[in-house]
Design an enzyme around this catalytic site. Structure first.
Site, PDB file in Angstrom:
ATOM      1  CG  ASP A  92      -0.262   0.220   2.518  1.00  0.00           C
ATOM      2  OD1 ASP A  92       0.653  -0.565   2.825  1.00  0.00           O
ATOM      3  OD2 ASP A  92      -0.632   1.161   3.248  1.00  0.00           O
ATOM      4  CD  GLU A 156       3.909   1.503   7.120  1.00  0.00           C
ATOM      5  OE1 GLU A 156       4.523   1.992   8.082  1.00  0.00           O
ATOM      6  OE2 GLU A 156       3.692   2.137   6.051  1.00  0.00           O
TER       7      GLU A 156
END
Length: 452
Positions: A92, A156
């Site tokens: 991500d 994250e």
């Protein structure tokens, strides 16, 4: 094992790695469905899972984590009795921010001035490719001498804790003797660095309301309480006159006694405009790695273009607070919320909502794994000694792993040196750093197996 043959192999593999990174960067994998479709993250996870299968990993799984995102896991069995090393990255990415500020499309890998540009190239899709290059190089020179687990996270950057909670519910999954977190970076390009501390982080949304609805500023301005002005006042209270973070009850005077960061270097790396002073007191390293830091990440209010002459009835902000090791992030969240409530002016109504949180982390740099990494980095960087630095960012999983596996040795490396401009426009990765760090990781895995 010497660096020369591994370096030559990694060099030969770089074109393939570039093509794979370009494919991975094309996924607009921002883990926020309000900004980008969730299927972009799902597609990135599928691509990573397929790549791990192609590399011979077994037990490959797309793990649905409690925050609704997907992390990808794979196992590469090593020789009998070999230690287990967990390799971490995340797919991500941060939003592209001002796409007009990019010199090339943010989700299209573009080579320019010897660097590869695109969102996630350094943070942290490039970290996944670093792991792959290290393993491919070892396989070309006799095989991977350790059992490898790979975990590639899907949330994250959002700090929503999905993988942490999944790991706590499945404690056997990520158990390892050593962990390499590929989400940090060198102090600067060419200086091999491990990160010894990470600041923790708390993220809150602040809503200020003063009126039932907006009012004409000519008819009511001057007496009607302006929610946007109230929000600005309460946010300004979070900083002392010199710019230091000033949250009531939160200590902000610790010192850093390791590697130092000169003001001249910092001004250049941070691209501070001429004549603009740095904020805070103490050394730059104190401010970055040993003290809390508050940042207003965004404000919801009318944009300048199209604004009307109105007194605002409500306004909202997203506030980040980074805290150093020794400060509990949960306690810091309480102090931040109490400060905001205490400093709102004019009796305005204020609501504080927690949006994310991660604890600070401190590594044990005296462990055998660090000795093996120092030797590996020295070889990969032609004799340059490994530096130990702090990092102002947060990687919440580190504390979860340290709690679950207290005997595991956790190392933080990666590709996010200052020129990478992670989280900003025009993020990039240096191909030579990718090459050298991949060689260093391969040498580390070989050296760590030999030491065990």
């Amino acid at each position: 094992m010497t660096a020369g043959p591994l370096a030559a192999t990694v060099e030969s593999l770089l074109p393939q790695a570039r093509a794979e990174l370009a494919r991975l960067v094309r996924f607009r994998s921002v883990a926020d469905p309000a900004q980008f479709p969730a299927d972009e993250c799902a597609a990135a996870a599928r691509w990573i899972a397929g790549t791990l299968r192609d590399e011979g990993f077994t037990d490959v799984a797309e793990l649905e984590t409690p925050d609704g995102t997907t992390s990808v896991y794979g196992l590469l069995p090593g020789p009998e009795g070999a230690p287990t090393v967990l390799l971490y990255a995340h797919y991500d990415v941060q939003p592209p921010l001002d796409e007009a500020g990019w010199h090339s499309p943010p989700f299209e890998l573009t080579e320019r001035d010897g660097r590869w540009y695109g969102r996630g190239t350094a943070d942290c899709k490039g970290g996944f490719l670093m792991h792959l290059l290290a393993l491919r190089a070892l396989r070309a020179h006799g095989g991977v001498p350790v059992t490898v687990k790979v975990i590639v996270e899907g949330s994250e950057e959002q700090g929503t804790g999905g993988l942490e909670r999944y790991a706590e519910a499945h404690p056997e999954l990520l158990a390892a003797d050593a962990v390499v977190i590929g989400d940090s970076g060198n102090f600067r390009a060419g200086l091999p660095t491990v990160t010894s501390v990470l600041r923790g982080m708390t993220l809150v949304r602040v809503q200020v309301d003063t009126l039932e609805g907006n009012l004409h500023s000519g008819q009511f301005g001057g007496a009607a309480p302006d929610a946007l002005a109230a929000l600005i006042r309460v946010l300004d209270s979070l900083r002392a006159p010199d710019g230091s973070t000033a949250v009531d009850g939160l200590a902000a005077d610790a010192s850093w006694d390791g590697l130092q960061y000169t003001e001249e270097d910092f001004r250049r790396d941070a691209r501070v405009l001429d004549g603009v002073a740095l904020t805070g007191s103490g050394t730059v390293a104190d401010r970055l790695w040993a003290r809390p830091a508050v940042t207003v990440l965004g404000i919801d209010c009318p944009p300048v273009s199209g604004a009307t002459p109105s007194v605002q009835a409500g306004a909202r902000a997203l506030v980040s607070l980074r805290v150093p090791p020794g400060t509990d992030a949960g306690e810091a969240t309480k102090l931040l919320a109490a400060h905001l409530r205490a400093h709102v002016p004019w009796g305005a109504r204020i609501a504080v909502e927690q949006a994310g949180q991660g604890q600070p982390f401190r590594a044990d740099t005296s462990s055998p794994a660090y000795a093996a990494m120092a030797e590996a980095m020295r070889a990969a960087y032609d004799g340059v000694e490994m530096a130990v630095a702090g990092q102002g960012g947060s990687i919440p999983l580190c504390n979860t792993l340290a709690a679950l596996y207290p005997r595991a040795e956790i190392l933080l490396t990666g590709l996010s040196e200052p020129q990478a401009q992670i989280h900003a426009v025009n993020e990039s990765v240096c191909p030579d750093e990718l090459r050298r760090m991949s060689v260093a990781e391969a040498l580390f895995l070989a050296g760590y197996a030999a030491r065990r």
